[in-house]
Structures are given as C-alpha cells and as structure tokens.
Scaffold this motif. Sequence first.
Motif, PDB file in Angstrom:
ATOM      1  N   LEU A 164       0.849  -1.316  -0.107  1.00  0.00           N
ATOM      2  CA  LEU A 164       0.024   0.062   0.004  1.00  0.00           C
ATOM      3  C   LEU A 164       0.937   1.216   0.014  1.00  0.00           C
ATOM      4  O   LEU A 164       2.062   1.144   0.393  1.00  0.00           O
ATOM      5  CB  LEU A 164      -0.855  -0.058   1.253  1.00  0.00           C
ATOM      6  CG  LEU A 164      -1.926  -1.224   1.320  1.00  0.00           C
ATOM      7  CD1 LEU A 164      -2.426  -0.937   2.488  1.00  0.00           C
ATOM      8  CD2 LEU A 164      -2.956  -1.194   0.240  1.00  0.00           C
ATOM      9  N   SER A 165       0.294   2.298  -0.207  1.00  0.00           N
ATOM     10  CA  SER A 165       0.951   3.818  -0.335  1.00  0.00           C
ATOM     11  C   SER A 165       1.012   4.192   1.184  1.00  0.00           C
ATOM     12  O   SER A 165       1.652   5.304   1.346  1.00  0.00           O
ATOM     13  CB  SER A 165       0.282   4.719  -1.281  1.00  0.00           C
ATOM     14  OG  SER A 165      -1.126   4.941  -0.955  1.00  0.00           O
ATOM     15  N   ALA A 166       0.136   3.406   2.017  1.00  0.00           N
ATOM     16  CA  ALA A 166       0.206   4.203   3.551  1.00  0.00           C
ATOM     17  C   ALA A 166      -0.365   3.048   4.386  1.00  0.00           C
ATOM     18  O   ALA A 166      -0.853   2.253   3.982  1.00  0.00           O
ATOM     19  CB  ALA A 166      -0.888   5.390   3.394  1.00  0.00           C
ATOM     20  N   VAL A 176       1.042  -6.101   5.684  1.00  0.00           N
ATOM     21  CA  VAL A 176       1.073  -4.661   5.090  1.00  0.00           C
ATOM     22  C   VAL A 176       2.456  -4.118   4.797  1.00  0.00           C
ATOM     23  O   VAL A 176       3.124  -3.910   5.856  1.00  0.00           O
ATOM     24  CB  VAL A 176      -0.026  -3.623   5.783  1.00  0.00           C
ATOM     25  CG1 VAL A 176      -0.025  -2.467   5.046  1.00  0.00           C
ATOM     26  CG2 VAL A 176      -1.315  -4.241   6.025  1.00  0.00           C
ATOM     27  N   LEU A 177       2.745  -3.781   3.657  1.00  0.00           N
ATOM     28  CA  LEU A 177       4.237  -3.262   3.229  1.00  0.00           C
ATOM     29  C   LEU A 177       3.818  -1.984   2.855  1.00  0.00           C
ATOM     30  O   LEU A 177       3.089  -1.692   1.811  1.00  0.00           O
ATOM     31  CB  LEU A 177       4.911  -4.240   2.154  1.00  0.00           C
ATOM     32  CG  LEU A 177       5.672  -5.043   2.731  1.00  0.00           C
ATOM     33  CD1 LEU A 177       4.949  -6.257   3.510  1.00  0.00           C
ATOM     34  CD2 LEU A 177       6.452  -5.982   1.655  1.00  0.00           C
ATOM     35  N   VAL A 178       4.768  -0.910   3.160  1.00  0.00           N
ATOM     36  CA  VAL A 178       4.851   0.543   2.497  1.00  0.00           C
ATOM     37  C   VAL A 178       6.110   0.681   2.337  1.00  0.00           C
ATOM     38  O   VAL A 178       7.015   0.738   3.103  1.00  0.00           O
ATOM     39  CB  VAL A 178       4.026   1.583   3.646  1.00  0.00           C
ATOM     40  CG1 VAL A 178       4.389   2.902   3.073  1.00  0.00           C
ATOM     41  CG2 VAL A 178       2.692   1.091   3.990  1.00  0.00           C
ATOM     42  N   GLU A 224       7.604  -3.878   5.896  1.00  0.00           N
ATOM     43  CA  GLU A 224       6.264  -4.245   6.664  1.00  0.00           C
ATOM     44  C   GLU A 224       5.960  -3.216   7.669  1.00  0.00           C
ATOM     45  O   GLU A 224       6.718  -3.153   8.818  1.00  0.00           O
ATOM     46  CB  GLU A 224       6.602  -5.524   7.281  1.00  0.00           C
ATOM     47  CG  GLU A 224       5.343  -6.083   8.029  1.00  0.00           C
ATOM     48  CD  GLU A 224       5.324  -7.505   8.420  1.00  0.00           C
ATOM     49  OE1 GLU A 224       5.071  -7.938   9.449  1.00  0.00           O
ATOM     50  OE2 GLU A 224       6.106  -8.407   7.603  1.00  0.00           O
ATOM     51  N   VAL A 225       4.650  -2.747   7.785  1.00  0.00           N
ATOM     52  CA  VAL A 225       4.287  -1.831   8.640  1.00  0.00           C
ATOM     53  C   VAL A 225       3.127  -2.337   9.807  1.00  0.00           C
ATOM     54  O   VAL A 225       2.788  -1.692  10.619  1.00  0.00           O
ATOM     55  CB  VAL A 225       3.864  -0.371   8.144  1.00  0.00           C
ATOM     56  CG1 VAL A 225       5.109   0.241   7.433  1.00  0.00           C
ATOM     57  CG2 VAL A 225       2.591  -0.708   7.106  1.00  0.00           C
ATOM     58  N   ALA A 226       2.625  -3.473   9.244  1.00  0.00           N
ATOM     59  CA  ALA A 226       1.714  -4.200  10.053  1.00  0.00           C
ATOM     60  C   ALA A 226       1.487  -5.641   9.864  1.00  0.00           C
ATOM     61  O   ALA A 226       1.870  -6.091   8.569  1.00  0.00           O
ATOM     62  CB  ALA A 226       0.363  -3.356   9.821  1.00  0.00           C
ATOM     63  N   SER A 227       1.153  -6.579  10.643  1.00  0.00           N
ATOM     64  CA  SER A 227       0.729  -7.796  10.435  1.00  0.00           C
ATOM     65  C   SER A 227      -0.553  -7.931  11.231  1.00  0.00           C
ATOM     66  O   SER A 227      -0.739  -8.109  12.491  1.00  0.00           O
ATOM     67  CB  SER A 227       1.795  -8.939  11.125  1.00  0.00           C
ATOM     68  OG  SER A 227       1.249 -10.151  10.670  1.00  0.00           O
TER      69      SER A 227
END
Length: 333
Positions: free
Chosen positions: A190-192, A219-221, A225-228
């Motif tokens: 994602l972009s954010a 979630v990769l930005v 990785e910024v979230a799992s």
Amino acid sequence: MRDRHEEVLRRVMEAEAAKVEVSPDALTTIRARTVRRARWLPFGAIAFTAATATAATLVVVALAARPTPHDAAPDPGAVTAPATTQPPATSAPPTSAPAVPPPSKSSPSSGTSTESLAIYYVADDGGKPRLYREFHRLPADGSPAGKVRAAVTGMLAQESAEDPDYTSAWPAGTDVSDASVAGGVVTVHLSAAPPDDLAGQQLVWTVAAAVGGDPQVRVLVGGREVASLRKKPALDTLGALWLIEPQQGATVAKTFEVHAAGAVFEATAQLTVRQGRTVVTEKTITLSAGAPARGEARITLTLAPGTYVLELYAHSAEDGSVQHLDDHTVTVR
C-alpha cells in the motif's frame, strides 16, 4: 432346511434392495460378493455378511440424499456473492439467466473480465463503528492475488459503497500497488499504513473474503512491513445485524427472498418495509442462533412494483428502542 433359509434370505435382500435407489449394478455387486464369501463362511456368517451389506447400502444412500442444513450460521467471510441478487432493470438479463450482484460504482466497463468480490465498509451501529459487507463486480484475473488487488482497490476507492450509510476508514489517496498470496499469508503493498485499528480490520476482512479462511495479512509500505494483521472476532467487529439480500439498489421480482444475519438478543430481529412514509408490512424474524453466536434467517416477501426501503433492526431489551438498524432501498419490478 439350509436351502429354504437361503431362499428366504435371497427374497429379503431383494425386497430391501428394491426400496433403495442405487446404481444399476449395486445389487449384482452385493450378490457377487456374498457368493464369493459363501465358499469360505458357514451359513450364519453368510446371513450376517449379506445383512450388513444391505444395511451399509441403505446408510450410504441415506447420507447421500441428506440435504444441506438451510439454517447453518452464515460465513461472514464468504468469498462468493449471494445467489438471489438481481441487476438493475436497465441491464436485467432474461428471466432464465442466473442472478448476479448489481454493478457497483467501481464496476469496470462492459466486456472486461470481472469477479464478484466482497468489500467491507464502516457504518455506525449504536454509536460504535462496525463493519458491513457489499459485493461488487470488479476487474480481476481470477487468481487469489488478483482478487486481493481488485477487492482492496475497490475498498480504497472513495465513496465506492452502494449504501450511503457505509463509508471507509481509509483516507483518500491511499492505493494498492501489488499483492501476493503464499499459503496462509497475504502480502499487500500500500501507499500508506492503516491509520487505525478499524482501518486494519476493514482491510483484513476484505482480503480474507477474497482468498477465504483467516489469513495473516502483511502490510508493506515502501517495501517495509508496517503491520501484520488477523481478523478479530466477528462479535467485536461486524455490525450486529446485516441485511444481506437484497443489496442496496437491487432490482428484484415481485416475489423475492430477504436474507438477514446477525448476533442479537434471543435471536430476534424485526423487518419493516416502507414505501415513502407508509409501512407496507412488518415481520418478526427469528435467526438460527442468538448472540453471541451469529445466526441467519430467510423470508419471502411479495410486493407490488415500486421502490421500497427494507429496514432490519432489533428492539433494545432495556427500553424497546430501535437498534442495529441496517436498511436498503430496492426496486420491485
């Protein structure tokens, strides 16, 4: 005496077999097995073996004919659209054509290959933001990763929900550049990052519906990785009542099915049908399970041609007030 017993047994077997609809060669197969084993078994064993074979045949046929329970709890993460939704009258297929979900605001132009995909949105449920689902026709290549990209793209599109009560927890301008699926892990670029926990759940429930099950969503930005994420319990995340069918904006025949689901006190919900300010009909609906379980119910309505608002809700156990309202506007042709 032995020949007499064998003759009686043969007649019993034939009478029982005649009651059962099995493949044409089933009785022959049973007899052949019985004859082969008769060379080695005493008469008592022969009788037991034949009776067991007949009983087994009856059990197998009975299991094959058993219908699927109609009141099984719905899967809120189902990957296929409900089967009864009708398209708008302007693009309605012949009556013999299968029903399809109505085209969404994010639908592609005609001629593009599409998938009917579930998208989760946010709406108010008694002062609490909860998730609600719509099915949209979106361009996708049919692969799990392609379905994820399409569903997330539709979810991120501003004002893409058909129901005006539904919105998104994601800010404008967020987009998806890629997605991949490996086993039980889905990676989304994602972009954010998700701005809050609700946005994360909107994403993970949409992704899970595209691939099925309860995957881990990474979630990769910018490649980092910024979230799992994992789905949180439905009771804490989904709207207490869903008006699944008909969807918002659907066009239906004068006799149609209403499909409701949810988790409410004593499994009791209300359905009110309005035309303008006039109440056309009111129904009490009993779901297949009460809270904390999520149940469902289906009822059939017959209405004159026109535009109606279907309101699904529950009465508060404390003061009788309306709560958990989910309403859809539909057209009866």
